[in-house]
Design a protein around this motif. Structure first.
Motif, PDB file in Angstrom:
ATOM      1  N   UNK A 131      -9.913   3.072   2.750  1.00 15.83           N
ATOM      2  CA  UNK A 131      -9.090   2.857   1.631  1.00 15.83           C
ATOM      3  C   UNK A 131      -9.563   3.452   0.299  1.00 15.83           C
ATOM      4  N   UNK A 132     -10.852   3.980   0.299  1.00 19.30           N
ATOM      5  CA  UNK A 132     -11.173   4.573  -0.863  1.00 19.30           C
ATOM      6  C   UNK A 132     -10.942   5.827  -0.982  1.00 19.30           C
ATOM      7  N   UNK A 133     -10.718   6.247  -2.432  1.00 23.07           N
ATOM      8  CA  UNK A 133     -10.372   7.871  -2.729  1.00 23.07           C
ATOM      9  C   UNK A 133     -11.768   8.745  -2.623  1.00 23.07           C
ATOM     10  N   UNK A 134     -11.550   9.869  -2.069  1.00 23.86           N
ATOM     11  CA  UNK A 134     -12.684  10.807  -2.237  1.00 23.86           C
ATOM     12  C   UNK A 134     -12.643  11.379  -3.564  1.00 23.86           C
ATOM     13  N   UNK A 186      -9.054  15.385  12.296  1.00 25.18           N
ATOM     14  CA  UNK A 186      -9.736  14.383  13.026  1.00 25.18           C
ATOM     15  C   UNK A 186      -9.405  12.910  12.758  1.00 25.18           C
ATOM     16  N   UNK A 187      -8.455  12.636  11.906  1.00 23.14           N
ATOM     17  CA  UNK A 187      -8.086  11.212  11.504  1.00 23.14           C
ATOM     18  C   UNK A 187      -8.863  10.342  10.671  1.00 23.14           C
ATOM     19  N   UNK A 188      -9.751  11.186  10.008  1.00 26.42           N
ATOM     20  CA  UNK A 188     -10.542  10.372   8.850  1.00 26.42           C
ATOM     21  C   UNK A 188     -10.048  10.216   7.615  1.00 26.42           C
ATOM     22  N   UNK A 189      -9.343  11.001   7.160  1.00 27.75           N
ATOM     23  CA  UNK A 189      -8.676  11.052   5.630  1.00 27.75           C
ATOM     24  C   UNK A 189      -7.226  11.254   5.821  1.00 27.75           C
ATOM     25  N   UNK A 190      -6.490  10.872   4.834  1.00 27.61           N
ATOM     26  CA  UNK A 190      -5.279  11.079   4.563  1.00 27.61           C
ATOM     27  C   UNK A 190      -4.942  11.731   3.197  1.00 27.61           C
ATOM     28  N   UNK A 191      -4.452  12.959   3.304  1.00 28.59           N
ATOM     29  CA  UNK A 191      -4.316  13.713   1.841  1.00 28.59           C
ATOM     30  C   UNK A 191      -2.648  13.681   1.391  1.00 28.59           C
ATOM     31  N   UNK A 248      -1.803  12.601  -5.078  1.00 30.69           N
ATOM     32  CA  UNK A 248      -2.666  10.961  -5.077  1.00 30.69           C
ATOM     33  C   UNK A 248      -3.962  11.132  -4.651  1.00 30.69           C
ATOM     34  N   UNK A 249      -4.604  12.270  -4.196  1.00 35.30           N
ATOM     35  CA  UNK A 249      -5.759  12.399  -3.665  1.00 35.30           C
ATOM     36  C   UNK A 249      -5.958  12.266  -2.242  1.00 35.30           C
ATOM     37  N   UNK A 250      -7.363  12.213  -1.816  1.00 34.44           N
ATOM     38  CA  UNK A 250      -7.527  12.119  -0.550  1.00 34.44           C
ATOM     39  C   UNK A 250      -8.064  10.740  -0.112  1.00 34.44           C
ATOM     40  N   UNK A 251      -7.519  10.097   0.830  1.00 34.16           N
ATOM     41  CA  UNK A 251      -8.165   8.590   0.957  1.00 34.16           C
ATOM     42  C   UNK A 251      -8.594   8.502   2.357  1.00 34.16           C
ATOM     43  N   UNK A 252      -9.722   8.043   2.380  1.00 34.01           N
ATOM     44  CA  UNK A 252     -10.360   7.639   3.693  1.00 34.01           C
ATOM     45  C   UNK A 252      -9.529   6.764   4.453  1.00 34.01           C
ATOM     46  N   UNK A 253      -9.190   6.845   5.746  1.00 32.84           N
ATOM     47  CA  UNK A 253      -8.561   5.999   6.805  1.00 32.84           C
ATOM     48  C   UNK A 253      -9.542   5.711   7.738  1.00 32.84           C
ATOM     49  N   UNK A 254      -9.035   4.656   8.564  1.00 31.62           N
ATOM     50  CA  UNK A 254      -9.832   4.292   9.753  1.00 31.62           C
ATOM     51  C   UNK A 254      -9.688   5.358  10.820  1.00 31.62           C
ATOM     52  N   UNK A 255     -10.666   5.727  11.530  1.00 31.27           N
ATOM     53  CA  UNK A 255     -10.763   6.715  12.541  1.00 31.27           C
ATOM     54  C   UNK A 255      -9.867   6.039  13.638  1.00 31.27           C
ATOM     55  N   UNK A 256      -8.879   6.772  14.288  1.00 32.49           N
ATOM     56  CA  UNK A 256      -8.172   6.275  15.531  1.00 32.49           C
ATOM     57  C   UNK A 256      -9.011   5.790  16.627  1.00 32.49           C
ATOM     58  N   UNK A 257      -8.926   4.640  17.314  1.00 32.31           N
ATOM     59  CA  UNK A 257      -9.782   4.230  18.126  1.00 32.31           C
ATOM     60  C   UNK A 257     -10.886   3.647  17.888  1.00 32.31           C
TER      61      UNK A 257
END
Length: 103
Positions: free
Chosen positions: A28-31, A58-63, A67-76
């Motif tokens: 949920x945090x921004x890089x 890889x599913x770790x961030x959403x750009x 809005x910047x690059x946000x950390x997301x939960x890794x699938x699985x």
């Protein structure tokens, strides 16, 4: 057969994964901005962009641009990625209800 040292973008990917795993960048945090990351890792912005694309794939961030690059939960790992996204709008065909025939 010798192992080659990691490339610059691989080094950035690994360091960011370590920071995400250590909780420095929780879900949920921004890089930090790309410029700051480039200075931090002493690499070009192109190298940072390549590393962020790999982390996205890889599913770790959403750009998102602007809005910047946000950390997301890794699938699985901590639940299904799709479950964290808002539900998609579904088009539901509604049929008119027929009144009972008049007698």
């Amino acid at each position: 057969m010798s192992t080659r040292p990691p490339s610059q973008h691989e080094r950035v990917v690994q360091e960011l994964l370590d920071r995400i795993g250590d909780g420095a960048y929780p879900p949920g945090s921004l890089l930090p901005p790309q410029r700051v990351l480039a200075e931090d890792f002493d690499v070009s912005r192109d190298t940072v962009q390549r590393a962020l694309r790999e982390l996205r794939d890889m599913g770790y961030v959403d750009a998102r641009q602007g809005s910047g690059v946000r950390v997301i939960l890794r699938p699985g790992r901590n639940g299904d990625r799709a479950a964290r996204r808002p539900p998609a709008l579904r088009w539901v065909r509604t049929w008119p209800t027929l009144s009972p025939p008049c007698t």
